[in-house]
Design a protein around this motif. Structure first.
Motif, PDB file in Angstrom:
ATOM      1  N   GLN A 202       0.843  -1.207   0.000  1.00  0.00           N
ATOM      2  CA  GLN A 202       0.000   0.000   0.000  1.00  0.00           C
ATOM      3  C   GLN A 202       0.874   1.251   0.000  1.00  0.00           C
ATOM      4  OE1 GLN A 202      -2.702   0.225   3.326  1.00  0.00           O
ATOM      5  NE2 GLN A 202      -3.857   1.912   2.461  1.00  0.00           N
ATOM      6  N   ALA A 203       1.930   1.229   0.806  1.00  0.00           N
ATOM      7  CA  ALA A 203       2.843   2.363   0.849  1.00  0.00           C
ATOM      8  C   ALA A 203       3.568   2.529  -0.487  1.00  0.00           C
ATOM      9  CB  ALA A 203       3.857   2.172   1.982  1.00  0.00           C
ATOM     10  N   ALA A 204       3.997   1.418  -1.067  1.00  0.00           N
ATOM     11  CA  ALA A 204       4.694   1.476  -2.353  1.00  0.00           C
ATOM     12  C   ALA A 204       3.789   2.064  -3.430  1.00  0.00           C
ATOM     13  CB  ALA A 204       5.159   0.073  -2.756  1.00  0.00           C
TER      14      ALA A 204
ATOM     15  N   ARG B 162       5.263   9.984  -6.960  1.00  0.00           N
ATOM     16  CA  ARG B 162       6.592  10.373  -7.430  1.00  0.00           C
ATOM     17  C   ARG B 162       7.024   9.656  -8.704  1.00  0.00           C
ATOM     18  NH1 ARG B 162      10.219  12.609  -4.522  1.00  0.00           N
ATOM     19  NH2 ARG B 162      11.852  11.061  -4.853  1.00  0.00           N
ATOM     20  N   GLY B 163       6.289   8.617  -9.089  1.00  0.00           N
ATOM     21  CA  GLY B 163       6.730   7.811 -10.218  1.00  0.00           C
ATOM     22  C   GLY B 163       7.644   6.689  -9.752  1.00  0.00           C
ATOM     23  N   PHE B 164       7.733   5.637 -10.550  1.00  0.00           N
ATOM     24  CA  PHE B 164       8.502   4.465 -10.145  1.00  0.00           C
ATOM     25  C   PHE B 164       9.986   4.770 -10.011  1.00  0.00           C
ATOM     26  CE2 PHE B 164      10.808   0.523 -11.341  1.00  0.00           C
ATOM     27  CZ  PHE B 164      10.444  -0.255 -10.253  1.00  0.00           C
ATOM     28  N   GLU B 165      10.555   5.494 -10.979  1.00  0.00           N
ATOM     29  CA  GLU B 165      11.993   5.747 -10.962  1.00  0.00           C
ATOM     30  C   GLU B 165      12.394   6.615  -9.781  1.00  0.00           C
ATOM     31  OE1 GLU B 165      14.238   4.306 -12.697  1.00  0.00           O
ATOM     32  OE2 GLU B 165      12.775   3.193 -13.898  1.00  0.00           O
ATOM     33  N   ALA B 166      11.587   7.619  -9.451  1.00  0.00           N
ATOM     34  CA  ALA B 166      11.946   8.544  -8.373  1.00  0.00           C
ATOM     35  C   ALA B 166      11.715   7.934  -6.991  1.00  0.00           C
ATOM     36  CB  ALA B 166      11.148   9.841  -8.505  1.00  0.00           C
ATOM     37  N   ALA B 167      10.784   6.999  -6.879  1.00  0.00           N
ATOM     38  CA  ALA B 167      10.487   6.390  -5.577  1.00  0.00           C
ATOM     39  C   ALA B 167      11.699   5.591  -5.093  1.00  0.00           C
ATOM     40  CB  ALA B 167       9.273   5.473  -5.701  1.00  0.00           C
ATOM     41  N   THR B 168      11.960   5.675  -3.804  1.00  0.00           N
ATOM     42  CA  THR B 168      13.066   4.918  -3.219  1.00  0.00           C
ATOM     43  C   THR B 168      12.547   3.917  -2.202  1.00  0.00           C
ATOM     44  OG1 THR B 168      13.439   6.450  -1.370  1.00  0.00           O
ATOM     45  CG2 THR B 168      14.548   6.943  -3.471  1.00  0.00           C
ATOM     46  N   MET B 169      13.335   2.880  -1.981  1.00  0.00           N
ATOM     47  CA  MET B 169      12.958   1.872  -0.993  1.00  0.00           C
ATOM     48  C   MET B 169      12.866   2.502   0.393  1.00  0.00           C
ATOM     49  SD  MET B 169      12.518  -1.055  -2.582  1.00  0.00           S
ATOM     50  CE  MET B 169      12.947  -2.583  -1.715  1.00  0.00           C
TER      51      MET B 169
ATOM     52  N   ARG C 149      13.536  -7.504   3.430  1.00  0.00           N
ATOM     53  CA  ARG C 149      13.313  -8.929   3.746  1.00  0.00           C
ATOM     54  C   ARG C 149      12.279  -9.526   2.806  1.00  0.00           C
ATOM     55  NH1 ARG C 149       9.567 -11.266   7.853  1.00  0.00           N
ATOM     56  NH2 ARG C 149      10.054 -13.485   7.969  1.00  0.00           N
ATOM     57  N   PHE C 150      11.223  -8.766   2.536  1.00  0.00           N
ATOM     58  CA  PHE C 150      10.154  -9.279   1.668  1.00  0.00           C
ATOM     59  C   PHE C 150      10.393  -8.940   0.193  1.00  0.00           C
ATOM     60  CE2 PHE C 150       7.933  -8.815   5.810  1.00  0.00           C
ATOM     61  CZ  PHE C 150       7.509 -10.128   5.953  1.00  0.00           C
ATOM     62  N   PHE C 151      11.030  -7.799  -0.053  1.00  0.00           N
ATOM     63  CA  PHE C 151      11.239  -7.344  -1.427  1.00  0.00           C
ATOM     64  C   PHE C 151      12.690  -6.905  -1.577  1.00  0.00           C
ATOM     65  CE2 PHE C 151       6.834  -6.380  -0.232  1.00  0.00           C
ATOM     66  CZ  PHE C 151       6.161  -7.158  -1.163  1.00  0.00           C
ATOM     67  N   PRO C 152      13.523  -7.669  -2.267  1.00  0.00           N
ATOM     68  CA  PRO C 152      14.950  -7.356  -2.344  1.00  0.00           C
ATOM     69  C   PRO C 152      15.268  -6.106  -3.149  1.00  0.00           C
ATOM     70  CG  PRO C 152      14.416  -9.181  -3.799  1.00  0.00           C
ATOM     71  CD  PRO C 152      13.198  -8.929  -2.965  1.00  0.00           C
ATOM     72  N   ASN C 153      14.331  -5.647  -3.996  1.00  0.00           N
ATOM     73  CA  ASN C 153      14.560  -4.457  -4.810  1.00  0.00           C
ATOM     74  C   ASN C 153      13.223  -3.937  -5.319  1.00  0.00           C
ATOM     75  OD1 ASN C 153      13.925  -6.169  -7.099  1.00  0.00           O
ATOM     76  ND2 ASN C 153      16.031  -6.940  -6.910  1.00  0.00           N
ATOM     77  N   LYS C 154      13.254  -2.819  -6.015  1.00  0.00           N
ATOM     78  CA  LYS C 154      12.010  -2.223  -6.517  1.00  0.00           C
ATOM     79  C   LYS C 154      11.364  -3.079  -7.599  1.00  0.00           C
ATOM     80  CE  LYS C 154      13.093   2.026  -7.624  1.00  0.00           C
ATOM     81  NZ  LYS C 154      12.855   3.404  -8.101  1.00  0.00           N
ATOM     82  N   GLU C 155      12.170  -3.817  -8.367  1.00  0.00           N
ATOM     83  CA  GLU C 155      11.599  -4.681  -9.393  1.00  0.00           C
ATOM     84  C   GLU C 155      10.718  -5.757  -8.763  1.00  0.00           C
ATOM     85  OE1 GLU C 155      11.404  -4.704 -12.682  1.00  0.00           O
ATOM     86  OE2 GLU C 155      12.323  -2.725 -12.646  1.00  0.00           O
ATOM     87  N   ALA C 156      11.151  -6.302  -7.635  1.00  0.00           N
ATOM     88  CA  ALA C 156      10.337  -7.299  -6.937  1.00  0.00           C
ATOM     89  C   ALA C 156       9.047  -6.672  -6.430  1.00  0.00           C
ATOM     90  CB  ALA C 156      11.130  -7.907  -5.782  1.00  0.00           C
ATOM     91  N   LEU C 157       9.145  -5.441  -5.927  1.00  0.00           N
ATOM     92  CA  LEU C 157       7.950  -4.713  -5.487  1.00  0.00           C
ATOM     93  C   LEU C 157       7.001  -4.484  -6.662  1.00  0.00           C
ATOM     94  CD1 LEU C 157       8.924  -1.814  -3.044  1.00  0.00           C
ATOM     95  CD2 LEU C 157       6.997  -3.376  -2.784  1.00  0.00           C
ATOM     96  N   ALA C 158       7.550  -4.037  -7.783  1.00  0.00           N
ATOM     97  CA  ALA C 158       6.725  -3.770  -8.958  1.00  0.00           C
ATOM     98  C   ALA C 158       6.049  -5.043  -9.446  1.00  0.00           C
ATOM     99  CB  ALA C 158       7.585  -3.171 -10.080  1.00  0.00           C
ATOM    100  N   GLY C 159       6.808  -6.137  -9.473  1.00  0.00           N
ATOM    101  CA  GLY C 159       6.228  -7.398  -9.915  1.00  0.00           C
ATOM    102  C   GLY C 159       5.074  -7.848  -9.041  1.00  0.00           C
ATOM    103  N   GLU C 160       5.213  -7.670  -7.734  1.00  0.00           N
ATOM    104  CA  GLU C 160       4.152  -8.066  -6.815  1.00  0.00           C
ATOM    105  C   GLU C 160       2.942  -7.146  -6.938  1.00  0.00           C
ATOM    106  OE1 GLU C 160       2.339 -10.488  -3.852  1.00  0.00           O
ATOM    107  OE2 GLU C 160       3.906 -10.738  -5.360  1.00  0.00           O
TER     108      GLU C 160
END
Length: 211
Positions: free
Chosen positions: A29-31, A38-45, A61-72
């Motif tokens: 939800q936060a992501a 801010r857009g995907f590129e500007a957003a930071t972990m 722990r749950f998402f190793p990077n933004k790509e994993a977040l985006a995929g989920e």
């Protein structure tokens, strides 16, 4: 090094306990909120973790990077959309054409907050067009199934044509009610009436044939 590539290239971790599932839901939800703003590129972990009120280590722990977040986020968007259509299909057999018309035209309006975040995500991805086509195909298939469930004798080609019309009416309703489209106060009601009349003209004869 960017937060997209600074962690191992693995997928999202599926939590096994309720507390973990709740934490993942909060992180997603936060992501979605941060990406929408801010857009995907500007957003930071780090920003996403802060928005969720979580430690950065919990996010990684749950998402190793933004790509994993985006995929989920994309996977869950498709999953939730399918669940919405499954619920519509369960009601379609007993719904009148007018009732089904209203249920369908309101779907994207109801999903608008989540759809905005999803659109912001796709805008910054190289595969955005491909994903949009896949989601559009999923939506058209869901609408078509709702139509043929309501009117089993509806011709297959006609069902596809009407599904495309309804889908565009759904997007127009979002533009009129949730976005800054040129419209008038009474236009959404006119669109709703037009949608009802169209579906009634197509579905009622097919329902009567089936009966």
């Amino acid at each position: 090094m960017s937060s997209t590539s600074s962690r191992p290239n693995r997928g999202a971790l599926e939590p096994q306990r309720d507390v973990g599932r709740q934490r993942v839901a909060e992180l997603l939800q936060a992501a979605a909120a941060v990406i929408q703003e801010r857009g995907f590129e500007a957003a930071t972990m780090a920003e996403i973790a802060a928005r969720a009120g979580a430690k950065i280590g919990s996010l990684y722990r749950f998402f190793p990077n933004k790509e994993a977040l985006a995929g989920e986020l994309m996977r869950r968007h498709a999953e939730i959309l399918q669940a919405e259509f499954d619920a519509i299909h369960a009601r379609a057999a007993d719904a009148t054409p007018e009732e089904l018309a209203d249920i369908l035209i309101d779907l994207l309006v109801k999903r608008y907050p989540q759809t905005r975040a999803f659109a912001a995500l796709l805008d910054s991805r190289t595969d955005g067009t491909t994903v949009r086509r896949r989601i559009r195909g999923q939506a058209l298939a869901g609408i078509k199934t709702a139509l043929t469930t309501c009117a089993p004798d509806l011709d297959d080609n006609e069902a596809e044509d009407v599904a495309a019309l309804v889908f565009n009416n759904m997007k127009t309703m979002v533009g009129m009610t949730m976005e800054d489209w040129a419209t008038t106060p009474g236009a959404p009601d006119q669109l709703r009436l037009m949608n009802r009349l169209d579906l009634t003209a197509v579905l009622r004869p097919a329902r009567q044939t089936a009966q």
